[in-house]
Enzyme design. Sequence first.
Site, PDB file in Angstrom:
ATOM      1  CB  THR A 195      -0.972   0.047   1.193  1.00 51.23           C
ATOM      2  OG1 THR A 195      -0.230   0.110   2.408  1.00 51.23           O
ATOM      3  CG2 THR A 195      -1.898  -1.152   1.215  1.00 51.23           C
ATOM      4  CG  ASN A 196       3.606   2.625   2.965  1.00 52.29           C
ATOM      5  OD1 ASN A 196       3.432   3.816   3.218  1.00 52.29           O
ATOM      6  ND2 ASN A 196       3.367   1.665   3.838  1.00 52.29           N
ATOM      7  NE  ARG A 224      22.954  -9.971   6.488  1.00 55.07           N
ATOM      8  CZ  ARG A 224      22.734  -9.305   7.614  1.00 55.07           C
ATOM      9  NH1 ARG A 224      21.503  -9.084   8.024  1.00 55.07           N
ATOM     10  NH2 ARG A 224      23.715  -8.885   8.349  1.00 55.07           N
ATOM     11  CB  ILE A 229      17.559  -6.769   9.008  1.00 56.51           C
ATOM     12  CG1 ILE A 229      16.324  -6.377   9.835  1.00 56.51           C
ATOM     13  CG2 ILE A 229      18.784  -5.961   9.462  1.00 56.51           C
ATOM     14  CD1 ILE A 229      16.469  -6.545  11.319  1.00 56.51           C
ATOM     15  CG  LEU A 230      18.738  -4.507   3.324  1.00 55.28           C
ATOM     16  CD1 LEU A 230      18.322  -3.195   2.655  1.00 55.28           C
ATOM     17  CD2 LEU A 230      19.030  -5.583   2.276  1.00 55.28           C
ATOM     18  CG  ASN A 250      12.288   1.439   6.838  1.00 57.61           C
ATOM     19  OD1 ASN A 250      11.593   0.727   6.104  1.00 57.61           O
ATOM     20  ND2 ASN A 250      12.280   1.330   8.155  1.00 57.61           N
ATOM     21  CG  HIS A 278       9.189   1.765  12.110  1.00 56.74           C
ATOM     22  ND1 HIS A 278       9.370   0.406  12.010  1.00 56.74           N
ATOM     23  CD2 HIS A 278       8.784   2.021  13.374  1.00 56.74           C
ATOM     24  CE1 HIS A 278       9.082  -0.142  13.184  1.00 56.74           C
ATOM     25  NE2 HIS A 278       8.731   0.803  14.021  1.00 56.74           N
ATOM     26  CB  ALA A 326       1.150   8.822   9.655  1.00 56.97           C
TER      27      ALA A 326
HETATM   28  C1  GAR Z   1       3.679  -0.673   6.701  1.00 54.31           C
HETATM   29  O1  GAR Z   1       2.867  -0.351   7.784  1.00 54.31           O
HETATM   30  C2  GAR Z   1       5.122  -0.311   6.972  1.00 54.31           C
HETATM   31  O2  GAR Z   1       5.268   0.871   7.686  1.00 54.31           O
HETATM   32  C3  GAR Z   1       5.568  -1.491   7.785  1.00 54.31           C
HETATM   33  O3  GAR Z   1       4.959  -2.600   7.159  1.00 54.31           O
HETATM   34  C4  GAR Z   1       3.750  -2.188   6.515  1.00 54.31           C
HETATM   35  C5  GAR Z   1       3.805  -2.595   5.057  1.00 54.31           C
HETATM   36  O4  GAR Z   1       2.599  -2.356   4.419  1.00 54.31           O
HETATM   37  N1  GAR Z   1       6.986  -1.596   7.835  1.00 54.31           N
HETATM   38  C6  GAR Z   1       7.648  -1.996   8.908  1.00 54.31           C
HETATM   39  O5  GAR Z   1       7.133  -2.371   9.924  1.00 54.31           O
HETATM   40  C7  GAR Z   1       9.171  -1.959   8.752  1.00 54.31           C
HETATM   41  N2  GAR Z   1       9.798  -2.066  10.040  1.00 54.31           N
HETATM   42  P1  GAR Z   1       2.497  -2.201   2.835  1.00 54.31           P
HETATM   43  O6  GAR Z   1       3.173  -3.432   2.207  1.00 54.31           O
HETATM   44  O7  GAR Z   1       1.034  -2.206   2.573  1.00 54.31           O
HETATM   45  O8  GAR Z   1       3.166  -0.924   2.431  1.00 54.31           O
END
Ligand code: GAR
Length: 204
Positions: free
Chosen positions: A17-18, A70, A97-98, A112, A114, A184
């Site tokens: 979704t992001n 990795r 994690i990279l 990133n 979060h 957000a």
């Molecule tokens: C999002 O809420 C993102 O912030 C989180 O995973 C979700 C992914 O959703 N990321 C983390 O927790 C990273 N530490 P999406 O695939 O729908 O964008």
Amino acid sequence: MVGAKAKIAVLISGGGTNLQALIDAQKSGIISHGEITLVISSAADAYGLKRAEKAGIETAVVSRKETGSREAFEKAIRELLEARGIELIVLAGFMKILSEDFTGQYSGRMLNVHPSLIPSFCGKGCYGLKVHEMALEYGVKVTGATVHFVNEVPDGGQIIMQKAVAVREGDTPEILQRRVMEQAEWIILPQSVEKVSEKIINER
Ligand code: GAR
């Protein structure tokens, strides 16, 4: 020849979704200094891959399991990024994690998102829905999202943008996750990508 826009790769693992918010922001002009030219997923069945295909963006799958180590996983990603001249990497729900070696190569060029107000509920093992479960368990009344540069410390890089979101009575982790995304993440991620893309272009 270097293009007019910063070349962006988005790394995903799931729903995307992001990624969709970034694609939409590109269409609406919120992102004007960058262009998403590649989407890499760590999972072959990530729905985000379909979103990228629908938007006409090149996709690739690099699986940690299939690459074996990795080192091999990161090498495969690096080769894709280098072959396409990627200038900015966006981790958008990328659940791997990279290494320090990898993050060091893209210092100031990797972001990133979060789903909490860092430094709360972040670091190794804090991702996705778990972050919201932790926030509700702790009883915080305000949470939110953070976009930050990626360094060798999980969720530890310099913060670019943050946005607060209210926790409401009766929230479940799923309801809170959705509100944090809508109010957000989907707003500050595109804005941050635009900001860093513009900087990259100005520094060329
Ligand atoms: C999002 O809420 C993102 O912030 C989180 O995973 C979700 C992914 O959703 N990321 C983390 O927790 C990273 N530490 P999406 O695939 O729908 O964008």
